[in-house]
Write a protein that holds these residues in place. Structure first.
Motif, PDB file in Angstrom:
ATOM      1  N   LEU A  19       0.832  -1.208   0.000  1.00  0.00           N
ATOM      2  CA  LEU A  19       0.000   0.000   0.000  1.00  0.00           C
ATOM      3  C   LEU A  19       0.864   1.255   0.000  1.00  0.00           C
ATOM      4  O   LEU A  19       0.503   2.272  -0.604  1.00  0.00           O
ATOM      5  N   GLY A  20       2.002   1.200   0.690  1.00  0.00           N
ATOM      6  CA  GLY A  20       2.930   2.328   0.704  1.00  0.00           C
ATOM      7  C   GLY A  20       3.450   2.629  -0.687  1.00  0.00           C
ATOM      8  O   GLY A  20       3.549   3.793  -1.089  1.00  0.00           O
ATOM      9  N   ILE A  21       3.779   1.597  -1.440  1.00  0.00           N
ATOM     10  CA  ILE A  21       4.249   1.773  -2.814  1.00  0.00           C
ATOM     11  C   ILE A  21       3.189   2.488  -3.645  1.00  0.00           C
ATOM     12  O   ILE A  21       3.486   3.462  -4.346  1.00  0.00           O
ATOM     13  N   LEU A  22       1.958   2.018  -3.548  1.00  0.00           N
ATOM     14  CA  LEU A  22       0.867   2.641  -4.310  1.00  0.00           C
ATOM     15  C   LEU A  22       0.667   4.097  -3.894  1.00  0.00           C
ATOM     16  O   LEU A  22       0.474   4.979  -4.744  1.00  0.00           O
ATOM     17  N   ASN A  27       0.929   9.803  -4.936  1.00  0.00           N
ATOM     18  CA  ASN A  27       1.140  11.147  -4.398  1.00  0.00           C
ATOM     19  C   ASN A  27       2.198  11.944  -5.162  1.00  0.00           C
ATOM     20  O   ASN A  27       2.102  13.167  -5.265  1.00  0.00           O
ATOM     21  N   LEU A  28       3.223  11.251  -5.663  1.00  0.00           N
ATOM     22  CA  LEU A  28       4.304  11.940  -6.365  1.00  0.00           C
ATOM     23  C   LEU A  28       4.199  11.821  -7.880  1.00  0.00           C
ATOM     24  O   LEU A  28       5.042  12.332  -8.598  1.00  0.00           O
ATOM     25  N   ALA A  29       3.162  11.122  -8.347  1.00  0.00           N
ATOM     26  CA  ALA A  29       2.962  10.899  -9.787  1.00  0.00           C
ATOM     27  C   ALA A  29       4.213  10.284 -10.412  1.00  0.00           C
ATOM     28  O   ALA A  29       4.671  10.700 -11.475  1.00  0.00           O
ATOM     29  N   LEU A  30       4.765   9.272  -9.735  1.00  0.00           N
ATOM     30  CA  LEU A  30       5.967   8.606 -10.229  1.00  0.00           C
ATOM     31  C   LEU A  30       5.586   7.584 -11.292  1.00  0.00           C
ATOM     32  O   LEU A  30       4.658   6.804 -11.119  1.00  0.00           O
ATOM     33  N   ASP A  31       6.325   7.584 -12.373  1.00  0.00           N
ATOM     34  CA  ASP A  31       6.110   6.621 -13.445  1.00  0.00           C
ATOM     35  C   ASP A  31       7.264   5.623 -13.443  1.00  0.00           C
ATOM     36  O   ASP A  31       8.082   5.582 -14.361  1.00  0.00           O
ATOM     37  N   ASP A  39      14.137   2.276  -3.852  1.00  0.00           N
ATOM     38  CA  ASP A  39      15.427   2.799  -4.316  1.00  0.00           C
ATOM     39  C   ASP A  39      15.329   4.278  -4.662  1.00  0.00           C
ATOM     40  O   ASP A  39      16.248   5.056  -4.391  1.00  0.00           O
ATOM     41  N   TRP A  40      14.201   4.687  -5.252  1.00  0.00           N
ATOM     42  CA  TRP A  40      13.991   6.102  -5.569  1.00  0.00           C
ATOM     43  C   TRP A  40      14.021   6.925  -4.287  1.00  0.00           C
ATOM     44  O   TRP A  40      14.678   7.969  -4.226  1.00  0.00           O
ATOM     45  N   CYS A  41      13.333   6.440  -3.253  1.00  0.00           N
ATOM     46  CA  CYS A  41      13.303   7.146  -1.963  1.00  0.00           C
ATOM     47  C   CYS A  41      14.688   7.167  -1.321  1.00  0.00           C
ATOM     48  O   CYS A  41      15.114   8.197  -0.787  1.00  0.00           O
ATOM     49  N   LYS A  42      15.411   6.054  -1.376  1.00  0.00           N
ATOM     50  CA  LYS A  42      16.772   6.004  -0.816  1.00  0.00           C
ATOM     51  C   LYS A  42      17.668   7.044  -1.480  1.00  0.00           C
ATOM     52  O   LYS A  42      18.433   7.736  -0.802  1.00  0.00           O
ATOM     53  N   ASN A  43      17.585   7.140  -2.800  1.00  0.00           N
ATOM     54  CA  ASN A  43      18.404   8.114  -3.522  1.00  0.00           C
ATOM     55  C   ASN A  43      18.065   9.541  -3.108  1.00  0.00           C
ATOM     56  O   ASN A  43      18.956  10.382  -2.952  1.00  0.00           O
TER      57      ASN A  43
END
Length: 91
Positions: A19-22, A27-31, A39-43
């Motif tokens: 659910l966190g991934i979704l 929320n960020l409109a990530l594609d 990994d995106w969040c870690k970066n």
């Protein structure tokens, strides 16, 4: 960014739920693929312009117009959203 920050020292423990991934992608409109969200969040958290603060049980990372919320005990990424702009009206 503070190099001795507890969150930065434990980036390898960072994770989230399905659910966190979704929620983060919406929320960020990530594609990006679901397996790339953490990994995106870690970066973002590890970037030089990240401002990391802790308030109670959560870490808040303000970076590139986004706020990423991480549980300080389990290192679960709870959510991420765009920073809200506050327009003050002057009289």
């Amino acid at each position: 960014m503070i190099s001795d920050n507890e969150l930065l020292q434990n980036l390898d423990k960072l994770h989230t739920t399905e659910l966190g991934i979704l929620r983060i992608k919406r929320n960020l409109a990530l594609d990006i693929d679901a397996d790339e969200v953490v990994d995106w969040c870690k970066n973002k958290i590890n970037s030089l312009n990240a401002v990391i603060t802790r308030n109670g049980k959560n870490w808040y990372v303000n970076v590139d117009g986004c706020i990423i919320t991480v549980n300080a005990y389990s290192y679960t990424i709870i959510t991420a959203h765009r920073e809200k702009k506050c327009n003050k009206i002057q009289y």
